[in-house]
Design an enzyme around this catalytic site. Structure first.
Site, PDB file in Angstrom:
ATOM      1  N   ASP A  79       0.971  -1.378  -0.347  1.00 39.38           N
ATOM      2  CA  ASP A  79      -0.212  -0.057  -0.186  1.00 39.38           C
ATOM      3  C   ASP A  79       1.006   1.153  -0.450  1.00 39.38           C
ATOM      4  O   ASP A  79       1.675   1.310   0.465  1.00 39.38           O
ATOM      5  CB  ASP A  79      -0.707   0.482   1.333  1.00 39.38           C
ATOM      6  CG  ASP A  79      -2.211  -0.941   1.054  1.00 39.38           C
ATOM      7  OD1 ASP A  79      -2.712  -0.927   0.093  1.00 39.38           O
ATOM      8  OD2 ASP A  79      -2.625  -1.261   2.164  1.00 39.38           O
ATOM      9  N   ASP A  91      -4.974  -3.861   4.649  1.00 34.94           N
ATOM     10  CA  ASP A  91      -5.100  -2.857   6.515  1.00 34.94           C
ATOM     11  C   ASP A  91      -6.842  -2.729   6.609  1.00 34.94           C
ATOM     12  O   ASP A  91      -7.123  -3.644   7.839  1.00 34.94           O
ATOM     13  CB  ASP A  91      -4.849  -1.760   6.755  1.00 34.94           C
ATOM     14  CG  ASP A  91      -5.269  -0.641   5.994  1.00 34.94           C
ATOM     15  OD1 ASP A  91      -6.371  -1.072   4.560  1.00 34.94           O
ATOM     16  OD2 ASP A  91      -4.484   0.363   5.546  1.00 34.94           O
ATOM     17  N   ASP A 128      -9.852  -5.544   2.141  1.00 29.44           N
ATOM     18  CA  ASP A 128      -8.323  -6.768   1.967  1.00 29.44           C
ATOM     19  C   ASP A 128      -8.092  -8.228   2.433  1.00 29.44           C
ATOM     20  O   ASP A 128      -7.120  -8.921   1.726  1.00 29.44           O
ATOM     21  CB  ASP A 128      -7.154  -5.549   2.815  1.00 29.44           C
ATOM     22  CG  ASP A 128      -7.047  -4.931   2.200  1.00 29.44           C
ATOM     23  OD1 ASP A 128      -7.275  -4.807   1.231  1.00 29.44           O
ATOM     24  OD2 ASP A 128      -6.488  -3.767   2.885  1.00 29.44           O
TER      25      ASP A 128
HETATM   26  P1  ATP Z   1      -3.263   2.602  -0.298  1.00 30.21           P
HETATM   27  O1  ATP Z   1      -4.293   2.164  -0.531  1.00 30.21           O
HETATM   28  O2  ATP Z   1      -1.967   2.841  -0.634  1.00 30.21           O
HETATM   29  O3  ATP Z   1      -3.551   2.836   1.920  1.00 30.21           O
HETATM   30  P2  ATP Z   1      -5.422   5.667   0.046  1.00 30.21           P
HETATM   31  O4  ATP Z   1      -5.110   5.740   1.602  1.00 30.21           O
HETATM   32  O5  ATP Z   1      -5.232   6.634  -0.812  1.00 30.21           O
HETATM   33  O6  ATP Z   1      -4.184   4.728  -0.301  1.00 30.21           O
HETATM   34  P3  ATP Z   1      -7.736   4.447   1.152  1.00 30.21           P
HETATM   35  O7  ATP Z   1      -7.793   4.830   2.047  1.00 30.21           O
HETATM   36  O8  ATP Z   1      -8.476   3.798  -0.536  1.00 30.21           O
HETATM   37  O9  ATP Z   1      -6.328   4.348  -0.234  1.00 30.21           O
HETATM   38  O10 ATP Z   1      -8.872   6.070  -0.082  1.00 30.21           O
HETATM   39  C1  ATP Z   1      -8.479   6.246  -1.886  1.00 30.21           C
HETATM   40  C2  ATP Z   1      -8.850   7.970  -1.974  1.00 30.21           C
HETATM   41  O11 ATP Z   1     -10.083   7.899  -1.257  1.00 30.21           O
HETATM   42  C3  ATP Z   1      -7.690   8.490  -1.473  1.00 30.21           C
HETATM   43  O12 ATP Z   1      -6.980   9.110  -2.513  1.00 30.21           O
HETATM   44  C4  ATP Z   1      -9.040   9.719  -1.150  1.00 30.21           C
HETATM   45  O13 ATP Z   1      -8.712  10.614  -2.635  1.00 30.21           O
HETATM   46  C5  ATP Z   1     -10.492   9.536  -0.906  1.00 30.21           C
HETATM   47  N1  ATP Z   1     -10.347   9.084   0.922  1.00 30.21           N
HETATM   48  C6  ATP Z   1      -9.635   8.649   1.800  1.00 30.21           C
HETATM   49  N2  ATP Z   1      -9.294   9.247   2.771  1.00 30.21           N
HETATM   50  C7  ATP Z   1     -10.947   9.527   3.321  1.00 30.21           C
HETATM   51  C8  ATP Z   1     -11.698  10.057   3.597  1.00 30.21           C
HETATM   52  N3  ATP Z   1     -11.796   9.772   5.281  1.00 30.21           N
HETATM   53  N4  ATP Z   1     -13.457  10.499   3.382  1.00 30.21           N
HETATM   54  C9  ATP Z   1     -13.796  10.339   1.833  1.00 30.21           C
HETATM   55  N5  ATP Z   1     -12.538  10.305   1.005  1.00 30.21           N
HETATM   56  C10 ATP Z   1     -11.459   9.628   1.472  1.00 30.21           C
END
Ligand code: ATP
Length: 881
Positions: A332, A599, A603
Site C-alpha cells: 500500500d 489493512d 483486504d
Molecule cells: P493506500 O491504499 O495506499 O492506503 P489510500 O489511503 O489513498 O491508499 P484509500 O484509503 O482507499 O487509499 O483512499 C482512496 C481515496 O479515497 C483517497 O485517494 C482519497 O481521495 C479518498 N479518501 C481517503 N480517505 C478519505 C476519507 N476519510 N473521506 C473521504 N475520502 C477519503
C-alpha cells in the site's frame, strides 16, 4: 440477563455506566478485579511428565530405544554384565528428550508472546477520554466505539449504530454478515443470530460504525460458554519441517533396510548374530540425523524472535520460510511507503485558487470538518490522518460546528467507495448533505457545470505534484431522499483540498535493497494515478522501464491478459481491495512468490491469497490481522524488507545445519559400512557413534543455526518456489564431504590398527583414533559452512561469528579430548589415551576437510567473479522484463 429485550437506557442504568464520560479508571479497576480479565481461559495444558514422555514418541527416538534394549539384551545374553552401553544410550536419549522438552517450551513461549503482541485492542471511553486499551482490560459497563474491520472484543449492547453489519459465523455458523441496529428491541427468547441490537465477542464488523456498552466479558460471553471451541492452538509445522520429518522417516527406514542386509550378509559370513546386531544398530543410529528437527525448531524460534524485535510479528511459522523466497512485494502507499502524516497545503475553490485562510477556503474546510469522524482531545484531533488534517486546517472548532449543525445520518467511507457522506440539520429545519472523497469519484455525483471540468483539470495538476486531493461537495434539501444512496446525487462541488504526505525515511533505500535482492517492489493504492506515480517515481518504484495502471483499466483487462502484461506495471492506482486478489493471482501465475500488504476488512481475501499476507499493526483492522501471516508493528515497508532478509537468513542457516549434519552422518555410515565391507572389525562402537551424533554434533549444528546473516544475503536472487533444500549442488556437496569424513576416520582406524594396536582383532587404538578423527573432523568441517562470510565487509558480524562457532568448537574439542584422556570416561567409551604422535596424526587428518574446503572456496570465488562479470555484460543487452 436478556440484554436484547431492554432498551438502551435500561441497560446503561443496570450496568451503572456513564454515557458521557464512561467509567472512571478506579471503577474500571474495581470491576476488573471482581470479574477478572476479558479473556477466554484456554484448556489445561498437558502436564510436564506427559510432555516429557511424548518426546519419546518420535520415530528416531524409538529406534534409539530399540538400540538400547538390544544392547541390554545382548549384554545379558553374553552374560558379560556390561550394561554400561545400554545405560549410556538411555542417558543420551533422556538428555535428548530433555533438550527437546526445553526447546518445545521455548517455542511455545515465543508463540504465546507473539499472540499477545497481536492481540486485539478496543477503543473505549474512560474518564471522559477515548482510549485504545488491550481488549483483555475491558469490563462490563465500558463504552466501546467500534468501526468496520474491528473484532468485537466482548458481548456488547449497541447504543448507536450507523450502517452496521456484523459477521457472526464463529457463533452462529452463518457466514453472511447480518445487519445490526441499536434502536431495535427484541422479544424474549430471540435466537442469538437475530439479536439485532447486540454484538457478540469474536464476531467481526464488516461495515459501518457504532458505540455500545459492554454487558459480558471473558468466559461470561456467548463464545466463552461454548467451551468446545477453545482448543489449544499448536504451532503449525513449516513445509521444511514437514519435509524433514518425512526425510527423517525415509532415512530411518533406509537405515533399517541396510541393517537387515548387513545382518544377513554377516550371518552368511558366519559372524556371531549378536555382534551383527550391534553393528547394524550402530549403523542405524549413525544414519539418522536425530538432532535435525530440534535444531530446525530452535533456529525458527530464534529467527521469529529476532523478527519481532525488528517489528515484524510472524503469525504463522511457515511464513518465515516463504518470506525468504518472496520475489514480489506489493505494498500500500499511504502509511506504508509514506508517513500517513497529512498536512493540508493547498486549496482550490470554484471561485479560483484560494488560500487556506481565505473565507472561501475556510468554508470548504468547515464542511470537510463536519463530514469527518475525527475527535478532539487536548487540543488535538484523533482519527484518520486524512480527516484530522482537514479538521486541523479548519479554524473553527469541530465540536462547535457539530453543535451548530447536528449530524443526522452518515454513509461511511470505504476504500471501495472512496467517498463518505454525512447529513446535517440546518438551523432553519432543512438538511445539508456533505460529501467528501476522491474528486474523480465525487465529480460523477455532481451536477455538471463549467466548474466540474475545471475541477477535473485542477485535480490532475495537483495530483501530479504528489498531493493527495479530496473534493468537497454539498446539497441542501428540505426533505431527505427516501433512499440513502440518493443522498449522494446531484451534489455541487465546492472545492478541492490538497495535502502532502511525505515518504517514510528509509523506504527509498529499502526499495533499492529489494531490487538488488531480485525482488520486485510494487505500489498498490487507492490514491490518484498521478499522485501515486509521483511518489513511486521519487522512491524508485516507478522507473522508465515500468508503468502505472488504474483500477478502471484493470477492469477492462481480462485476467489472462493481465498475467501476460503483469511485469509491465509497478504502480496500481485507484484500485479497490478487490483488485488486489487479481494482482496477486497474476504474479503467482508467473511463478512469483508474492507478499501483499493490507489493512481493511476487504483486504482479507488478498492477504489470504498472497503467499505472505502482511497486515498493518497500527492502522490495520482486526480482520486484516487475522488473515495475515505477518503483522508490521510499525506499518512500515522497510519492515517487510527486513523480515525478508531475516527469512532468507533463517533459511540459509537451516540449510547450513542440514548440510553439516547430513554430511557428518554420511561420514559416520561410511566409516562403519565400508569397514564392514572390507571385513575389518567394526571401526566405531554404538556408544561412540551416539556420542558423536548426539553430543559433539549438536553444538556446532546449533551454533550454525544461529549464525549472523551473511553480508550478501540481499544480493542473491530469491529461492525458487518449492525449490528443494538440496538444490544448488547441496546434495552433491553433502555426499562428497560425507565421503571425505568417512575416509579420514577409516584411514585413522587403519593407521591405528596396523601401526599401534598390539592385537588387531581388538583394535582399541584404531577405534580411539577413528573416534577422535570423526568427531574433530566434523568440528573442523563446521567452519566450511560459513562459505561466504570471508568475502564480506561485515567485519563486525565476522567477529561474533567467530566467537559463537569458536566457542562451540572449543567445547566440542574439550569434551572429545576429555572422553579420551580421562581414564574413567575412556573406560566407559572403550577407548584409551593416545600418545603425542597419535594425537598429531589425529590433528592432521581432522584438519584436512578445512584445508580442502578453503581450496574449494577459493576456486568457487574465482568462478563467481567470472560469472558476475559475464552477467554484467549480459545485463546490458537484456531487455527489461
Ligand atoms: P493506500 O491504499 O495506499 O492506503 P489510500 O489511503 O489513498 O491508499 P484509500 O484509503 O482507499 O487509499 O483512499 C482512496 C481515496 O479515497 C483517497 O485517494 C482519497 O481521495 C479518498 N479518501 C481517503 N480517505 C478519505 C476519507 N476519510 N473521506 C473521504 N475520502 C477519503
Amino acid at each position: 440477563m436478556d440484554w436484547e429485550t431492554l432498551n438502551s437506557t435500561e441497560c446503561v442504568n443496570i450496568l451503572n455506566a456513564d454515557t458521557r464520560r464512561g467509567l472512571s479508571d478506579r471503577e474500571a479497576q474495581k470491576r476488573l478485579k471482581k470479574n477478572g480479565k476479558n479473556e477466554l481461559i484456554p484448556p489445561k495444558k498437558k502436564n510436564l511428565l506427559l510432555r516429557f514422555l511424548s518426546q519419546f514418541s518420535d520415530f528416531m527416538v524409538i529406534i534409539l530405544l530399540i538400540a538400547a534394549a538390544i544392547s541390554f539384551v545382548t549384554s545379558y545374553l553374553q552374560q558379560d554384565a556390561d550394561y554400561i552401553d545400554s545405560i549410556i544410550i538411555l542417558v543420551i536419549v533422556v538428555l535428548n528428550a530433555f533438550i527437546g522438552l526445553v526447546q518445545e517450551s521455548r517455542a511455545e513461549k515465543a508463540i504465546e508472546a507473539l499472540k499477545k503482541m497481536s492481540s486485539p485492542h478496543a477503543c473505549v471511553l474512560r474518564g471522559g477520554k477515548l482510549r485504545n486499551i488491550p481488549a483483555s482490560d475491558l469490563v462490563t459497563g465500558d463504552l466501546v466505539q467500534l468501526k468496520s474491520g474491528d473484532m468485537v472484543p466482548a458481548d456488547i449492547r449497541l447504543l448507536e449504530s450507523h450502517d452496521l453489519r456484523c459477521e457472526e459465523s464463529a457463533l452462529t455458523g452463518e457466514s453472511l454478515p447480518v445487519e445490526k441496529n441499536a434502536a431495535q428491541r427484541c422479544p424474549a427468547g430471540t435466537a442469538l443470530g437475530d439479536r439485532k441490537n447486540m454484538l457478540f465477542s469474536s464476531s467481526v464488523l464488516t461495515a459501518g460504525n457504532g458505540t455500545g456498552v459492554v454487558v459480558a466479558t471473558g468466559m461470561d460471553t456467548q463464545v466463552g460458554k461454548i467451551a468446545g471451541m477453545l482448543s489449544a492452538q499448536e504451532a503449525p509445522k513449516t513445509p521444511l519441517q514437514l519435509k524433514l520429518a518425512q526425510t527423517g522417516r525415509w532415512l530411518g527406514l533406509g537405515a533399517l533396510a541396510i541393517c537387515a542386509v548387513i545382518f544377513v550378509m554377516g550371518l552368511l559370513q558366519r559372524v556371531l548374530p549378536l555382534d551383527m546386531f550391534l553393528i547394524s544398530i550402530s549403523l542405524a543410529v549413525a544414519a539418522i540425523p536425530e538432532g535435525l528437527p530440534a535444531v530446525v525448531t530452535i533456529v525458527l524460534a530464534a529467527g521469529v524472535k529476532r523478527m519481532a524485535a525488528k517489528k515484524g510479528i510472524v503469525r504463522h511459522m511457515p511464513a518465515v520460510e516463504t518470506l525468504g523466497s518472496a520475489s514480489v512485494i506489493c505494498s500500500d502507499k499511504t502509511g506504508t511507503l509514506t508517513q500517513n502524516r497529512m498536512t493540508v497545503t493547498e486549496l482550490w475553490t470554484a471561485s479560483g485558487t484560494a488560500g487556506i485562510s481565505s473565507a472561501d477556503g475556510q468554508r470548504v474546510l468547515a464542511l470537510s470538518a463536519l463530514c469527518n469522524n475525527s475527535t478532539q482531545q487536548n487540543g488535538h484531533y484523533l482519527g484518520e490522518p486524512t480527516e484530522t488534517a482537514l479538521a486541523e486546517a479548519c479554524r473553527t472548532d469541530k465540536s462547535e460546528l457539530d453543535r451548530q449543525y447536528p449530524r443526522v445520518m452518515e454513509i461511511a467511507f470505504s476504500s471501495s467507495r472512496k467517498m463518505m457522506t454525512t447529513v446535517h440539520r440546518l438551523p432553519d429545519g432543512r438538511f445539508r448533505i456533505i460529501s467528501k472523497g476522491a474528486p474523480d469519484v465525487l465529480l460523477g455525483r455532481c451536477q455538471h457545470t463549467g466548474v466540474t471540468a475545471q475541477a477535473a483539470r485542477k485535480n490532475e495538476e495537483m495530483a501530479r505534484r504528489a498531493l493527495r486531493v479530496i473534493g468537497v461537495a454539498v446539497r441542501d434539501v428540505a426533505n431527505l431522499p427516501p433512499r440513502r444512496e440518493d443522498c449522494e446525487q446531484g451534489l455541487s462541488l465546492l472545492g478541492l483540498v490538497g495535502m502532502i504526505d511525505p515518504p517514510r525515511p528509509g523506504v527509498k533505500e529499502a526499495v533499492e535493497t529489494c531490487k538488488q535482492a531480485g525482488i520486485r517492489p510494487v505500489m498498490i493504492t487507492g490514491d490518484h494515478q498521478a499522485t501515486a506515480s509521483a511518489i513511486a517515481g521519487e522512491l524508485g518504484i516507478l522507473t522508465e522501464r515500468s508503468a502505472a495502471i488504474t483500477g478502471k483499466e484493470l477492469d477492462a483487462l481480462p485476467q489472462q491478459e493481465l498475467e501476460k502484461r503483469i511485469y509491465d506495471y509497478t504502480v496500481f492506482a485507484r484500485v479497490s481491495p478487490e483488485h488486489k486478489v487479481r494482482i496477486v493471482k497474476a504474479f503467482q501465475a508467473r511463478g512469483e512468490v508474492v507478499a501483499m500488504t493490507g489493512d481493511g476488512v476487504n483486504d482479507a481475501p488478498a492477504l489470504k491469497s498472497a503467499d505472505i499476507g502482511c497486515a498493518m499493526g497500527r492502522g490495520g483492522t482486526d480482520v486484516a490481522k487475522e488473515a495475515a501471516d505477518l503483522i508490521l508493528a510499525d506499518d512500515n515497508f522497510t519492515t517487510i524488507v527486513a523480515a525478508v532478509k531475516e527469512g532468507r537468513g533463517i533459511y540459509d542457516n537451516i540449510k547450513k545445519t542440514i548440510h553439516f549434519l547430513l554430511s557428518c552422518n554420511i561420514g559416520e555410515i561410511l566409516t562403519v559400512f565400508v569397514g564392514f565391507l572390507l571385513g575389518l572389525p567394526t571401526p566405531l562402537l554404538a556408544i561412540q557413534l551416539l556420542w558423536v551424533n548426539l553430543v559433539t554434533d549438536s553444538l556446532p549444528a546449533l551454533a550454525l543455526g544461529v549464525e549472523p546473516i551473511e553480508w550478501d544475503i540481499m544480493k542473491r536472487s530469491p529461492a525458487k518456489k518449492g525449490e528443494s533444500v538440496f538444490a544448488g549442488g547441496m546434495g552433491y556437496s553433502i555426499l562428497v564431504e560425507g565421503c571425505l569424513i568417512g575416509s579420514l576416520s577409516l584411514l585413522a582406524f587403519t593407521i591405528g590398527r596396523l601401526f599401534f594396536d598390539t592385537a588387531p582383532a581388538n583394535p582399541i587404538v584404531g577405534r580411539t583414533m577413528a573416534f577422535a578423527v570423526l568427531s574433530l573432523a566434523q568440528v573442523a568441517h563446521t567452519f566450511n559452512m560459513r562459505s561466504r562470510g570471508r568475502e564480506g565487509k561485515a567485519a563486525e558480524s565476522r567477529a561474533t561469528r567467530r566467537s559463537r562457532l569458536g566457542a562451540a568448537a572449543a567445547i566440542c574439542i574439550a569434551l572429545q579430548s576429555m572422553v579420551i584422556i580421562f581414564p574413567p570416561l575412556a573406560a566407559i567409551f572403550k577407548v584409551m589415551p593416545l600418545s603425542f604422535g597419535q594425537w598429531a596424526i589425529v590433528a592432521g587428518l581432522s584438519l584436512l576437510p578445512l584445508l580442502l574446503g578453503e581450496v574449494e572456496r577459493r576456486w568457487n570465488r574465482r568462478k563467481r567473479v567470472d560469472s558476475v562479470k559475464q552477467q554484467a555484460r549480459w545485463q546490458r543487452y537484456k531487455k527489461p522484463r
